[in-house]
Design a protein around this motif. Structure first.
Motif, PDB file in Angstrom:
ATOM      1  N   SER A 134      11.571   7.134 -30.716  1.00  0.00           N
ATOM      2  CA  SER A 134      11.318   6.383 -29.491  1.00  0.00           C
ATOM      3  C   SER A 134       9.873   6.576 -29.024  1.00  0.00           C
ATOM      4  O   SER A 134       9.185   5.604 -28.664  1.00  0.00           O
ATOM      5  N   ALA A 135       9.399   7.811 -29.042  1.00  0.00           N
ATOM      6  CA  ALA A 135       8.017   8.098 -28.644  1.00  0.00           C
ATOM      7  C   ALA A 135       7.019   7.426 -29.577  1.00  0.00           C
ATOM      8  O   ALA A 135       5.976   6.916 -29.132  1.00  0.00           O
ATOM      9  N   ASP A 136       7.325   7.379 -30.874  1.00  0.00           N
ATOM     10  CA  ASP A 136       6.434   6.729 -31.841  1.00  0.00           C
ATOM     11  C   ASP A 136       6.317   5.223 -31.566  1.00  0.00           C
ATOM     12  O   ASP A 136       5.232   4.642 -31.676  1.00  0.00           O
ATOM     13  N   ILE A 137       7.456   4.604 -31.216  1.00  0.00           N
ATOM     14  CA  ILE A 137       7.455   3.167 -30.889  1.00  0.00           C
ATOM     15  C   ILE A 137       6.572   2.924 -29.668  1.00  0.00           C
ATOM     16  O   ILE A 137       5.739   2.007 -29.643  1.00  0.00           O
ATOM     17  N   PHE A 163       4.953  11.889 -22.454  1.00  0.00           N
ATOM     18  CA  PHE A 163       5.141  12.077 -21.018  1.00  0.00           C
ATOM     19  C   PHE A 163       6.076  11.017 -20.436  1.00  0.00           C
ATOM     20  O   PHE A 163       6.981  11.333 -19.655  1.00  0.00           O
ATOM     21  N   ILE A 164       5.870   9.766 -20.807  1.00  0.00           N
ATOM     22  CA  ILE A 164       6.721   8.683 -20.290  1.00  0.00           C
ATOM     23  C   ILE A 164       8.169   8.895 -20.737  1.00  0.00           C
ATOM     24  O   ILE A 164       9.104   8.748 -19.944  1.00  0.00           O
ATOM     25  N   GLY A 165       8.354   9.249 -21.998  1.00  0.00           N
ATOM     26  CA  GLY A 165       9.710   9.498 -22.498  1.00  0.00           C
ATOM     27  C   GLY A 165      10.390  10.641 -21.775  1.00  0.00           C
ATOM     28  O   GLY A 165      11.566  10.547 -21.388  1.00  0.00           O
ATOM     29  N   HIS A 166       9.652  11.725 -21.550  1.00  0.00           N
ATOM     30  CA  HIS A 166      10.216  12.876 -20.842  1.00  0.00           C
ATOM     31  C   HIS A 166      10.538  12.507 -19.385  1.00  0.00           C
ATOM     32  O   HIS A 166      11.581  12.907 -18.852  1.00  0.00           O
ATOM     33  N   ALA A 167       9.645  11.747 -18.768  1.00  0.00           N
ATOM     34  CA  ALA A 167       9.865  11.338 -17.376  1.00  0.00           C
ATOM     35  C   ALA A 167      11.096  10.443 -17.263  1.00  0.00           C
ATOM     36  O   ALA A 167      11.879  10.572 -16.314  1.00  0.00           O
ATOM     37  N   TRP A 168      11.300   9.550 -18.239  1.00  0.00           N
ATOM     38  CA  TRP A 168      12.472   8.672 -18.209  1.00  0.00           C
ATOM     39  C   TRP A 168      13.758   9.487 -18.366  1.00  0.00           C
ATOM     40  O   TRP A 168      14.719   9.287 -17.642  1.00  0.00           O
ATOM     41  N   GLN A 169      13.764  10.424 -19.314  1.00  0.00           N
ATOM     42  CA  GLN A 169      14.947  11.267 -19.490  1.00  0.00           C
ATOM     43  C   GLN A 169      15.221  12.083 -18.224  1.00  0.00           C
ATOM     44  O   GLN A 169      16.366  12.252 -17.812  1.00  0.00           O
ATOM     45  N   GLY A 170      14.163  12.574 -17.594  1.00  0.00           N
ATOM     46  CA  GLY A 170      14.325  13.311 -16.341  1.00  0.00           C
ATOM     47  C   GLY A 170      14.872  12.430 -15.234  1.00  0.00           C
ATOM     48  O   GLY A 170      15.725  12.865 -14.446  1.00  0.00           O
ATOM     49  N   ALA A 171      14.408  11.184 -15.171  1.00  0.00           N
ATOM     50  CA  ALA A 171      14.913  10.250 -14.159  1.00  0.00           C
ATOM     51  C   ALA A 171      16.390   9.974 -14.383  1.00  0.00           C
ATOM     52  O   ALA A 171      17.172   9.900 -13.430  1.00  0.00           O
ATOM     53  N   ASP A 186      11.357   4.814  -8.392  1.00  0.00           N
ATOM     54  CA  ASP A 186      10.174   5.681  -8.294  1.00  0.00           C
ATOM     55  C   ASP A 186       9.496   5.813  -9.659  1.00  0.00           C
ATOM     56  O   ASP A 186       8.269   5.784  -9.764  1.00  0.00           O
ATOM     57  N   PHE A 187      10.314   5.979 -10.712  1.00  0.00           N
ATOM     58  CA  PHE A 187       9.767   6.068 -12.069  1.00  0.00           C
ATOM     59  C   PHE A 187       8.964   4.808 -12.388  1.00  0.00           C
ATOM     60  O   PHE A 187       7.848   4.879 -12.909  1.00  0.00           O
ATOM     61  N   LEU A 188       9.533   3.650 -12.077  1.00  0.00           N
ATOM     62  CA  LEU A 188       8.890   2.378 -12.410  1.00  0.00           C
ATOM     63  C   LEU A 188       7.572   2.202 -11.657  1.00  0.00           C
ATOM     64  O   LEU A 188       6.566   1.779 -12.241  1.00  0.00           O
ATOM     65  N   ARG A 189       7.559   2.552 -10.380  1.00  0.00           N
ATOM     66  CA  ARG A 189       6.317   2.435  -9.600  1.00  0.00           C
ATOM     67  C   ARG A 189       5.235   3.355 -10.163  1.00  0.00           C
ATOM     68  O   ARG A 189       4.073   2.975 -10.275  1.00  0.00           O
ATOM     69  N   ARG A 190       5.624   4.571 -10.517  1.00  0.00           N
ATOM     70  CA  ARG A 190       4.646   5.513 -11.074  1.00  0.00           C
ATOM     71  C   ARG A 190       4.161   5.051 -12.441  1.00  0.00           C
ATOM     72  O   ARG A 190       2.989   5.185 -12.778  1.00  0.00           O
ATOM     73  N   LEU A 191       5.064   4.446 -13.233  1.00  0.00           N
ATOM     74  CA  LEU A 191       4.694   3.939 -14.563  1.00  0.00           C
ATOM     75  C   LEU A 191       3.633   2.840 -14.413  1.00  0.00           C
ATOM     76  O   LEU A 191       2.667   2.796 -15.188  1.00  0.00           O
ATOM     77  N   GLU A 192       3.819   1.970 -13.432  1.00  0.00           N
ATOM     78  CA  GLU A 192       2.832   0.896 -13.206  1.00  0.00           C
ATOM     79  C   GLU A 192       1.450   1.480 -12.921  1.00  0.00           C
ATOM     80  O   GLU A 192       0.454   1.000 -13.441  1.00  0.00           O
ATOM     81  N   ARG A 193       1.405   2.526 -12.103  1.00  0.00           N
ATOM     82  CA  ARG A 193       0.118   3.148 -11.787  1.00  0.00           C
ATOM     83  C   ARG A 193      -0.436   3.911 -12.979  1.00  0.00           C
ATOM     84  O   ARG A 193      -1.645   3.930 -13.213  1.00  0.00           O
ATOM     85  N   LEU A 194       0.451   4.542 -13.721  1.00  0.00           N
ATOM     86  CA  LEU A 194       0.044   5.322 -14.893  1.00  0.00           C
ATOM     87  C   LEU A 194      -0.614   4.432 -15.957  1.00  0.00           C
ATOM     88  O   LEU A 194      -1.531   4.852 -16.656  1.00  0.00           O
ATOM     89  N   LEU A 195      -0.114   3.207 -16.060  1.00  0.00           N
ATOM     90  CA  LEU A 195      -0.636   2.293 -17.091  1.00  0.00           C
ATOM     91  C   LEU A 195      -1.764   1.401 -16.595  1.00  0.00           C
ATOM     92  O   LEU A 195      -2.166   0.467 -17.274  1.00  0.00           O
ATOM     93  N   ALA A 196      -2.263   1.684 -15.402  1.00  0.00           N
ATOM     94  CA  ALA A 196      -3.403   0.907 -14.896  1.00  0.00           C
ATOM     95  C   ALA A 196      -4.672   1.468 -15.528  1.00  0.00           C
ATOM     96  O   ALA A 196      -4.846   2.666 -15.642  1.00  0.00           O
ATOM     97  N   ALA A 197      -5.532   0.563 -15.966  1.00  0.00           N
ATOM     98  CA  ALA A 197      -6.772   0.986 -16.644  1.00  0.00           C
ATOM     99  C   ALA A 197      -7.705   1.689 -15.674  1.00  0.00           C
ATOM    100  O   ALA A 197      -7.745   1.400 -14.515  1.00  0.00           O
TER     101      ALA A 197
END
Length: 197
Positions: A134-137, A163-171, A186-197
């Protein structure tokens, strides 16, 4: 024809047994309960599986092979930017949980990893291999996002994927405790910010 019937029965036991094991845990799910859920005699279980551990290993493969294939397909969609593929995929997962009439925790791999990863090296290794695939994908898609200028130029895509995979499993684990989807939002909002350039 006979091999098709055999395969169908094996698949049925795997599908129903995985549901039982997800709800009740590895130790809480007896072989009798698994075969009752599948509507087959107990002898059928031992015809297809050498042990409950063998069943769990095969069930992990049965459940996660199509999920990983869907994940890979979604994160390779050429109609969307790499960043949007990731955000849309997780947004759909969050929406899936929000649509549930009765919010339940349905993470087979999470259930098995907490209970069995240390007790069964074989199950621990299979769980780790699935999570790594999953992490490789995700890493491959993040590398495309990096090449497209959607991530900071110095981003470590392997680390970010982990990190994203671990955060999702934690959520998902928190979802089991909280019984509401706020933690996923909350995970989704943080993911949006995390993936901002």
């Amino acid at each position: 024809m006979t091999s098709s019937i055999r395969l169908d029965k094996r698949d049925l036991i795997l599908a129903k047994g995985a549901e039982v094991m997800t709800r009740r845990g590895y130790h809480g799910a007896g072989v009798q309960e698994i075969v009752q859920a599948a509507g087959v005699p107990k002898g059928s279980f031992y015809h297809y599986f050498a042990s409950k551990e063998d069943f769990a290993l095969q069930a992990l493969q049965q459940v996660y092979a199509p999920r990983l294939a869907r994940y890979a397909e979604a994160l390779a969609n050429p109609a969307l930017s790499p960043r949007q593929r990731i955000l849309d995929y997780y947004a759909e997962l969050v929406a899936h949980f929000a649509r549930q009439e009765r919010l339940e925790y349905h993470c087979f791999i999470g259930s098995l990893s907490f209970e069995m990863a240390e007790l069964s090296p074989a199950i621990g290794a299979e769980v780790d291999a699935i999570l790594q695939r999953s992490a490789d994908i995700l890493q491959a898609c993040l590398e495309q996002a990096l090449a497209a200028g959607e991530l900071a130029a110095d981003e470590d895509c392997g680390n970010l994927a982990g990190f994203i995979g671990h955060a999702w499993q934690g959520a998902l684990t928190r979802l089991k405790v909280a019984s509401n989807t706020r933690v996923l939002d909350d995970f989704l909002r943080r993911l949006e910010r995390l993936l901002a350039a």
